[in-house]
Design a protein around this motif. Structure first.
Motif, PDB file in Angstrom:
ATOM      1  N   ALA A  60      -8.174  -3.030  10.859  1.00  0.00           N
ATOM      2  CA  ALA A  60      -6.933  -2.851  11.616  1.00  0.00           C
ATOM      3  C   ALA A  60      -5.738  -3.182  10.737  1.00  0.00           C
ATOM      4  N   PRO A  61      -4.744  -2.305  10.644  1.00  0.00           N
ATOM      5  CA  PRO A  61      -3.540  -2.642   9.884  1.00  0.00           C
ATOM      6  C   PRO A  61      -2.836  -3.850  10.511  1.00  0.00           C
TER       7      PRO A  61
ATOM      8  N   GLY B 287      -2.126  -3.644   0.509  1.00  0.00           N
ATOM      9  CA  GLY B 287      -1.735  -2.413   1.178  1.00  0.00           C
ATOM     10  C   GLY B 287      -2.397  -2.208   2.518  1.00  0.00           C
ATOM     11  N   ILE B 288      -2.822  -3.309   3.170  1.00  0.00           N
ATOM     12  CA  ILE B 288      -3.497  -3.202   4.472  1.00  0.00           C
ATOM     13  C   ILE B 288      -2.587  -3.649   5.606  1.00  0.00           C
TER      14      ILE B 288
ATOM     15  N   ALA C  11      -2.799   2.680   7.466  1.00  0.00           N
ATOM     16  CA  ALA C  11      -3.965   2.545   8.343  1.00  0.00           C
ATOM     17  C   ALA C  11      -5.244   2.975   7.629  1.00  0.00           C
ATOM     18  N   ALA C  12      -5.151   4.033   6.828  1.00  0.00           N
ATOM     19  CA  ALA C  12      -6.318   4.504   6.078  1.00  0.00           C
ATOM     20  C   ALA C  12      -6.739   3.475   5.031  1.00  0.00           C
ATOM     21  N   ARG C  13      -5.778   2.833   4.406  1.00  0.00           N
ATOM     22  CA  ARG C  13      -6.089   1.802   3.409  1.00  0.00           C
ATOM     23  C   ARG C  13      -6.781   0.614   4.077  1.00  0.00           C
ATOM     24  N   ALA C  14      -6.318   0.221   5.253  1.00  0.00           N
ATOM     25  CA  ALA C  14      -6.954  -0.881   5.981  1.00  0.00           C
ATOM     26  C   ALA C  14      -8.407  -0.547   6.292  1.00  0.00           C
TER      27      ALA C  14
END
Length: 409
Positions: free
Chosen positions: A327-328, A349-350, A377-380
């Motif tokens: 979850a970001p 970057g999260i 969000a994708a990085r998280a």
């Protein structure tokens, strides 16, 4: 083997030692927990003997942030009362134990009790920022009147000042207790507490120990207690009624009541529903509109997998739980190690690191909007699988194994 796990502090300090105690028990050994009385039911519910230390903490959760720094007289009284209570409780709890594990950073009695008993002592930090390193500044203690470092003083100088604060605050009363136990005085309280080989109960991805380093740190991974509790029917219904909401929670630290209003306004400005954890500050919703829900204690491990973002204070446990869930995050640091975790969330970057202090509706909206962007969000989600879940298992094996190097591999 019989192990005493002891700590002073709120849920973020206690939950890890409970996780380790549960793993020690699962490996067929005896575990005891010595912690503030607020956590008796949880610990005894796991079938683990419990000894309370210090006063109940929840009743002070709302008062401390608004009260400001302690006066020298208040600080002296707090230190002396805390140490007296620690020595009494830890001594009683440690009877018959083979090792004492001190979790967190304020359990000063444990090493002296271990020395007097002739048993092993282990100190474990939950965050790299508590352990001296030229790569980061020491944590900030607002109750001592400290402010975050402004970057004008190098880290080694800041750590030297930190060591002097430990001596000035704790040296005289600690040595008085040691003298009564027939033990020599200590001249460096922080080094005495931490030892030359402290453990680091933090995830290596989220909070890596920097190298090169002066301390020989044993990083086990975060001590996470598996949570199998179901979400309430009310919460399940709210989650099912629309798009994933934003979670807001400040856990067991104090917070201004205006925070709740600002959180809801930020979520609504972005067209998001909201879940607000009441926490120890008893945060209340500003209205009874159906787009927001107030909840009590909850299984974060389950809930965070179903929210759009997690907005929180930056405690080690909440940061790790949100990262594990992918979850970001928006981290709003208030004190101590929370500034470190906010920076790590930003660096990885999260999520986003909000400026310290009380947020406004506008500042929260800006930070949350960034956290909800698809790339973040994708990085998280991508980082989540790298967060270890076996830290407590590794630590329990270290405690009981003949060859600790083999068990950590």
């Amino acid at each position: 083997m019989r192990v005493l796990l002891s700590t002073i502090g709120s849920r973020g300090d206690v939950q890890p030692v409970v996780a380790l105690a549960a793993q020690v028990k699962a490996l067929g050994h005896d575990a005891r927990v010595c912690a503030p009385p607020d956590f008796r039911d949880q610990v005894e519910g796991l079938g683990i003997p419990f000894t309370p230390v210090g006063p109940e903490l929840r009743s002070t959760g709302k008062a401390r942030p608004a009260a400001g720094p302690l006066t020298p007289e208040q600080r002296r009284w707090m230190v002396e009362a805390s140490l007296a209570g620690q020595f009494e409780a830890v001594t009683a709890a440690a009877e018959g134990c083979d090792v004492i594990v001190a979790g967190g950073y304020l359990l000063l009695a444990a090493r002296t009790v271990a020395e007097r008993m002739g048993v092993r002592y282990v100190m474990a930090s939950y965050c790299p920022a508590f352990l001296p390193s030229p790569h980061h500044a020491p944590p900030v203690y607002p109750m001592l009147g400290q402010e975050p470092a402004d970057g004008t003083v190098d880290n080694l100088t800041l750590w030297a000042r930190d060591a002097q604060r430990w001596n000035d605050t704790w040296g005289t009363p600690l040595n008085a207790h040691r003298a009564s136990a027939g033990l020599p005085p200590v001249t460096d309280v922080r080094s005495h507490l931490y030892t030359d080989t402290p453990w680091l109960a933090a995830d290596p991805t989220l909070g890596p120990w920097p190298t090169p380093a002066e301390l020989d740190v044993v990083q086990t991974g975060a001590w996470i207690l598996p949570d199998e509790r179901p979400l309430s029917a009310e919460l399940e219904a709210f989650l099912d009624a629309g798009e994933p909401p934003v979670y807001f929670g400040f856990g067991s630290i104090g917070a201004p009541q205006a925070l709740s209003k600002n959180m809801i306004e930020a979520a609504r400005a972005l067209g998001r529903r909201a879940i607000v954890l009441r926490g120890w500050a008893d945060l209340e919703l500003p209205d009874d509109e159906p787009d927001c829900l107030s909840i009590g204690e909850v299984n974060q491990q389950a809930l965070f997998q179903r929210v759009a973002a997690v907005v929180h204070h930056g405690g080690a446990g909440t940061t790790t739980a949100a990262a594990r869930a992918g979850a970001p995050q928006v981290v709003i640091p208030q004190h101590v190690d929370q500034h470190y975790w906010a920076q790590r969330v930003h660096d990885l970057g999260i999520g986003t690191a909000h400026a310290p202090g009380a947020p406004t509706a506008d500042s929260l909206t800006e930070a949350l909007a960034r956290a909800l962007e698809p790339d973040l969000a994708a990085r998280a989600k991508a980082v989540a699988p790298a967060v270890r879940t076996d830290g407590a298992v590794a630590a329990a094996r270290l405690l009981i194994a003949a060859d600790p190097v083999e068990t950590i591999a």
